[in-house]
Design a protein around this motif. Structure first.
Motif, PDB file in Angstrom:
ATOM      1  N   ALA A 185       0.836  -1.201   0.000  1.00 49.63           N
ATOM      2  CA  ALA A 185       0.000   0.000   0.000  1.00 49.63           C
ATOM      3  C   ALA A 185       0.873   1.254   0.000  1.00 49.63           C
ATOM      4  O   ALA A 185       0.559   2.239  -0.674  1.00 49.63           O
ATOM      5  CB  ALA A 185      -0.928  -0.023   1.216  1.00 49.63           C
ATOM      6  N   SER A 186       1.985   1.208   0.742  1.00 48.08           N
ATOM      7  CA  SER A 186       2.827   2.411   0.804  1.00 48.08           C
ATOM      8  C   SER A 186       3.437   2.711  -0.566  1.00 48.08           C
ATOM      9  O   SER A 186       3.583   3.874  -0.941  1.00 48.08           O
ATOM     10  CB  SER A 186       3.913   2.255   1.873  1.00 48.08           C
TER      11      SER A 186
ATOM     12  N   GLY B 266       0.765  16.288   7.462  1.00 51.25           N
ATOM     13  CA  GLY B 266       1.079  15.469   6.287  1.00 51.25           C
ATOM     14  C   GLY B 266       1.409  14.040   6.685  1.00 51.25           C
ATOM     15  O   GLY B 266       0.896  13.090   6.087  1.00 51.25           O
ATOM     16  N   VAL B 267       2.235  13.900   7.723  1.00 48.62           N
ATOM     17  CA  VAL B 267       2.585  12.552   8.208  1.00 48.62           C
ATOM     18  C   VAL B 267       1.317  11.844   8.691  1.00 48.62           C
ATOM     19  O   VAL B 267       1.088  10.666   8.403  1.00 48.62           O
ATOM     20  CB  VAL B 267       3.642  12.638   9.339  1.00 48.62           C
ATOM     21  N   GLY B 268       0.472  12.591   9.397  1.00 47.32           N
ATOM     22  CA  GLY B 268      -0.802  12.033   9.881  1.00 47.32           C
ATOM     23  C   GLY B 268      -1.673  11.556   8.718  1.00 47.32           C
ATOM     24  O   GLY B 268      -2.205  10.439   8.745  1.00 47.32           O
ATOM     25  N   PHE B 269      -1.781  12.373   7.666  1.00 48.83           N
ATOM     26  CA  PHE B 269      -2.610  12.004   6.500  1.00 48.83           C
ATOM     27  C   PHE B 269      -2.058  10.750   5.830  1.00 48.83           C
ATOM     28  O   PHE B 269      -2.810   9.890   5.392  1.00 48.83           O
ATOM     29  CB  PHE B 269      -2.640  13.140   5.468  1.00 48.83           C
ATOM     30  N   TYR B 270      -0.707  10.682   5.757  1.00 48.57           N
ATOM     31  CA  TYR B 270      -0.081   9.513   5.131  1.00 48.57           C
ATOM     32  C   TYR B 270      -0.425   8.248   5.930  1.00 48.57           C
ATOM     33  O   TYR B 270      -0.819   7.231   5.357  1.00 48.57           O
ATOM     34  CB  TYR B 270       1.445   9.713   5.064  1.00 48.57           C
ATOM     35  N   ILE B 271      -0.309   8.359   7.260  1.00 49.77           N
ATOM     36  CA  ILE B 271      -0.588   7.189   8.101  1.00 49.77           C
ATOM     37  C   ILE B 271      -2.055   6.779   7.976  1.00 49.77           C
ATOM     38  O   ILE B 271      -2.369   5.596   7.822  1.00 49.77           O
ATOM     39  CB  ILE B 271      -0.208   7.477   9.578  1.00 49.77           C
ATOM     40  N   VAL B 272      -2.961   7.761   7.987  1.00 46.24           N
ATOM     41  CA  VAL B 272      -4.398   7.452   7.851  1.00 46.24           C
ATOM     42  C   VAL B 272      -4.643   6.738   6.521  1.00 46.24           C
ATOM     43  O   VAL B 272      -5.299   5.682   6.470  1.00 46.24           O
ATOM     44  CB  VAL B 272      -5.246   8.751   7.929  1.00 46.24           C
ATOM     45  N   THR B 273      -4.097   7.282   5.430  1.00 43.68           N
ATOM     46  CA  THR B 273      -4.303   6.676   4.108  1.00 43.68           C
ATOM     47  C   THR B 273      -3.751   5.251   4.078  1.00 43.68           C
ATOM     48  O   THR B 273      -4.415   4.326   3.603  1.00 43.68           O
ATOM     49  CB  THR B 273      -3.591   7.525   3.012  1.00 43.68           C
ATOM     50  N   LEU B 274      -2.551   5.096   4.626  1.00 47.80           N
ATOM     51  CA  LEU B 274      -1.894   3.780   4.613  1.00 47.80           C
ATOM     52  C   LEU B 274      -2.683   2.749   5.411  1.00 47.80           C
ATOM     53  O   LEU B 274      -2.953   1.638   4.934  1.00 47.80           O
ATOM     54  CB  LEU B 274      -0.480   3.933   5.194  1.00 47.80           C
TER      55      LEU B 274
ATOM     56  N   LEU C   9      -1.744  14.823   0.297  1.00 52.84           N
ATOM     57  CA  LEU C   9      -2.025  13.699   1.204  1.00 52.84           C
ATOM     58  C   LEU C   9      -3.359  13.887   1.915  1.00 52.84           C
ATOM     59  O   LEU C   9      -4.043  12.913   2.235  1.00 52.84           O
ATOM     60  CB  LEU C   9      -0.893  13.554   2.221  1.00 52.84           C
ATOM     61  N   MET C  10      -3.741  15.150   2.137  1.00 52.18           N
ATOM     62  CA  MET C  10      -5.034  15.416   2.769  1.00 52.18           C
ATOM     63  C   MET C  10      -6.164  14.935   1.848  1.00 52.18           C
ATOM     64  O   MET C  10      -7.143  14.342   2.306  1.00 52.18           O
ATOM     65  CB  MET C  10      -5.163  16.917   3.031  1.00 52.18           C
ATOM     66  N   ILE C  11      -5.978  15.162   0.549  1.00 48.85           N
ATOM     67  CA  ILE C  11      -6.974  14.678  -0.422  1.00 48.85           C
ATOM     68  C   ILE C  11      -7.009  13.148  -0.397  1.00 48.85           C
ATOM     69  O   ILE C  11      -8.074  12.534  -0.365  1.00 48.85           O
ATOM     70  CB  ILE C  11      -6.621  15.185  -1.845  1.00 48.85           C
ATOM     71  N   TYR C  12      -5.838  12.516  -0.384  1.00 47.69           N
ATOM     72  CA  TYR C  12      -5.778  11.048  -0.374  1.00 47.69           C
ATOM     73  C   TYR C  12      -6.446  10.469   0.882  1.00 47.69           C
ATOM     74  O   TYR C  12      -7.171   9.477   0.801  1.00 47.69           O
ATOM     75  CB  TYR C  12      -4.320  10.563  -0.443  1.00 47.69           C
ATOM     76  N   ALA C  13      -6.160  11.111   2.032  1.00 49.85           N
ATOM     77  CA  ALA C  13      -6.749  10.615   3.280  1.00 49.85           C
ATOM     78  C   ALA C  13      -8.275  10.740   3.213  1.00 49.85           C
ATOM     79  O   ALA C  13      -8.998   9.812   3.600  1.00 49.85           O
ATOM     80  CB  ALA C  13      -6.189  11.389   4.472  1.00 49.85           C
ATOM     81  N   SER C  14      -8.765  11.873   2.681  1.00 52.09           N
ATOM     82  CA  SER C  14     -10.217  12.076   2.591  1.00 52.09           C
ATOM     83  C   SER C  14     -10.857  11.028   1.688  1.00 52.09           C
ATOM     84  O   SER C  14     -11.909  10.468   2.022  1.00 52.09           O
ATOM     85  CB  SER C  14     -10.533  13.452   2.001  1.00 52.09           C
ATOM     86  N   ILE C  15     -10.219  10.751   0.554  1.00 55.98           N
ATOM     87  CA  ILE C  15     -10.768   9.748  -0.378  1.00 55.98           C
ATOM     88  C   ILE C  15     -10.758   8.369   0.284  1.00 55.98           C
ATOM     89  O   ILE C  15     -11.707   7.599   0.151  1.00 55.98           O
ATOM     90  CB  ILE C  15      -9.958   9.730  -1.695  1.00 55.98           C
TER      91      ILE C  15
END
Lengths: 233, 276
Positions: free
Chosen positions: B96-97, B258-266, B182-188
């Motif tokens: 996923a990463s 940004g790090v938070g959004f990455y972790i949420v998405t992952l 990354l905020m967009i990715y986390a939201s999606i």
């Protein structure tokens, strides 16, 4: 040799919906062509998606070659979903390259010879192909891998009978004897002759797991006739 | 595998990004042509109106393209990973990463290219405009003269070497860009968990996260600026302190988010994938 697939207590509850897969336990051996048979909405696709890591189980687990769904299991599974999953902007030859790039077990020459046999022009863009032709391309890509487990979800539903025969022949001739093919369908009569085993599934539960021979001998019926009897409305 | 993902991601995206940038270049040329003819024949009413309309069109084009690049990247992420194409992407033997990193690198790269084209476009338009008004003026000479005039004031205000300030600023901007994508990715990724209305779910998640981030920014960055202003008695010192502390803290907050959004998405992609 260990089993290819082990499914233990597998359950999937869709939010606000019914139980799609209900505490399922089953082991799938190597070297078999297995029909996963059940009416619409019985949980076939949900089970298949969980085996491929596309859906997260609510409970239980799936092990493929001893691995939970992940990079290692995906190297070994060739999966054909019901959806058209190839990018429309790509040419057929580009999707062949794509598969060759990502799967070490992909045989490009086999893919091209099947494309040629089905008269599919590899220079065409995916978006110019009919739905049936796109399905054929996807099936060719999946069957051109030397995978351990082929999971084919309704592989023949949208394909014309002539191509269906070719594809079934391809399935039988292409796979190696240590590999297993799990084939989900409700068009049983078309595939009955190639199946070794069948799994009947209803309301997310396995109601029968048997060899085709045993059904014919013990019930004195074809799998198709037996299926109609079991799932009679 | 990351290299292969990057290759295919770039191959799939570059045409649209190139088309958008070509459009920008075309609009810039149109703007240059229109302004020059407007200025040369400034008594022609129709040409004046055309010049104003071109200016509005030019401005709107830049706004639309800079937003369109982000929207395209959001759509591409959604369609490729959570739409029908996701059935292929998530059954490839990649992590996923690797999916997220390949997408973000191409998205940020495309955005930076577009940003450079926008900056060049604005400069070339301004340059041609000034040279049309008075062809005898040495514009680059005037700019460097003006620059030298304001330089001491800037130096005093930022209170650090100029190159360091601009390097930090550039790094900060890139971090903010990563964080925004990354905020967009986390939201999606949050939106795809909804059984129905996945797109609406993504938009609501985006609005929610945006409000949260802005609230945190204003709670942390603003009091910091005020306190640094209060604590510093000298006027010049306070300006530099406010400048430095507010932009540094907002970049740090961006990086943390940004790090938070990455972790949420992952985590959502790994543990909560819902391809139904």
């Amino acid at each position: 040799m260990e089993n290819l697939v082990e499914i233990v207590g597998l359950t999937k509850v869709y939010e606000g919906r019914k139980l799609a897969v209900d505490n399922m336990n089953i082991t799938i051996p190597r070297g078999k062509i297995i029909g996963l048979l059940g009416p619409n909405g019985s949980g076939k696709t949900t089970l298949i998606k969980m085996m491929n890591g596309l859906l997260t189980p609510t409970a239980g687990k799936v092990l493929i070659n001893g691995f939970e769904p992940g990079v290692e299991s995906k190297k070994k599974i060739a999966y054909l979903p019901e959806k058209t999953y190839l990018q429309n902007s790509m040419k057929v030859s580009e999707v062949v390259d794509f598969f060759g790039d990502f799967y070490d077990d992909f045989a490009k020459d086999r893919a091209y010879s099947m494309l040629q046999a089905l008269k599919i022009d590899s220079t065409s863009k995916m978006k110019t192909l009919s739905k049936g032709t796109k399905e054929k391309v996807q099936l060719i890509l999946v069957m051109s891998r030397n995978a351990d487990l082929y999971i084919l979800d309704e592989p023949i539903a949208g394909v014309d009978p002539a191509a269906r025969d070719y594809i079934l022949k391809t399935i039988i001739t292409n796979y190696n004897e240590n590999a297993t093919i799990l084939l989900s369908t409700h068009l049983i009569s078309d595939i009955e002759n190639i199946l070794d085993d069948v799994i009947f599934i209803r309301d997310g539960q396995i109601i029968l797991c048997s060899t085709v021979e045993a059904i014919r001998e013990q019930k004195g019926k074809s799998v198709d006739a037996f299926f109609r009897e079991v799932f009679a409305c | 595998m990351l290299g292969k993902l990057l290759k295919y991601e770039w191959r799939s995206s570059w045409r649209v990004i190139a088309a958008m940038n070509c459009f920008l270049i075309l609009v810039t040329l149109l703007g240059i042509f229109s302004f020059r003819s407007t200025i040369i024949q400034s008594d022609n009413q129709a040409l004046n109106i055309l010049g104003v309309l071109t200016l509005i069109f030019y401005y709107l084009s830049i706004v639309v393209i800079s937003v369109a690049v982000l929207i395209y990247m959001a759509l591409r992420f959604y369609r490729n990973l959570y739409g029908d194409e996701g059935y292929l992407m998530h059954t490839l033997p990649v992590t996923a990463s690797q999916h997220i990193i390949s997408k973000i690198l191409v998205a940020v790269g495309s955005y930076l290219v577009t940003l450079i084209v926008i900056i060049l476009s604005v400069f070339s338009l301004a340059f041609s405009l000034f040279s049309a008004i008075d062809p005898t003026v040495d514009i680059s000479g005037e700019i460097s003269k003006g620059w030298e005039a304001v330089l001491p004031a800037i130096r005093e205000a930022i209170n650090m070497p100029l190159w360091l300030y601009f390097t930090l600023f550039a790094i900060g901007c890139v971090i903010s860009l990563f964080s925004s994508v990354l905020m967009i990715y986390a939201s999606i990724s949050i939106g795809q968990m909804f059984v129905k209305h996945k797109v609406m779910g993504s938009i609501l998640a985006y609005i929610g996260i945006y409000i949260l981030e802005q609230t945190v920014m204003s709670y942390i960055a603003l009091p910091q600026s005020i306190s640094s202003m209060v604590n510093n008695t000298s006027e010049e010192m306070s300006l530099s302190a406010v400048l430095n502390s507010s932009f540094l803290s907002s970049f740090i907050i961006s990086a943390i988010f940004g790090v938070g959004f990455y972790i949420v998405t992952l985590v959502l992609m790994k543990k909560k994938l819902n391809m139904d």
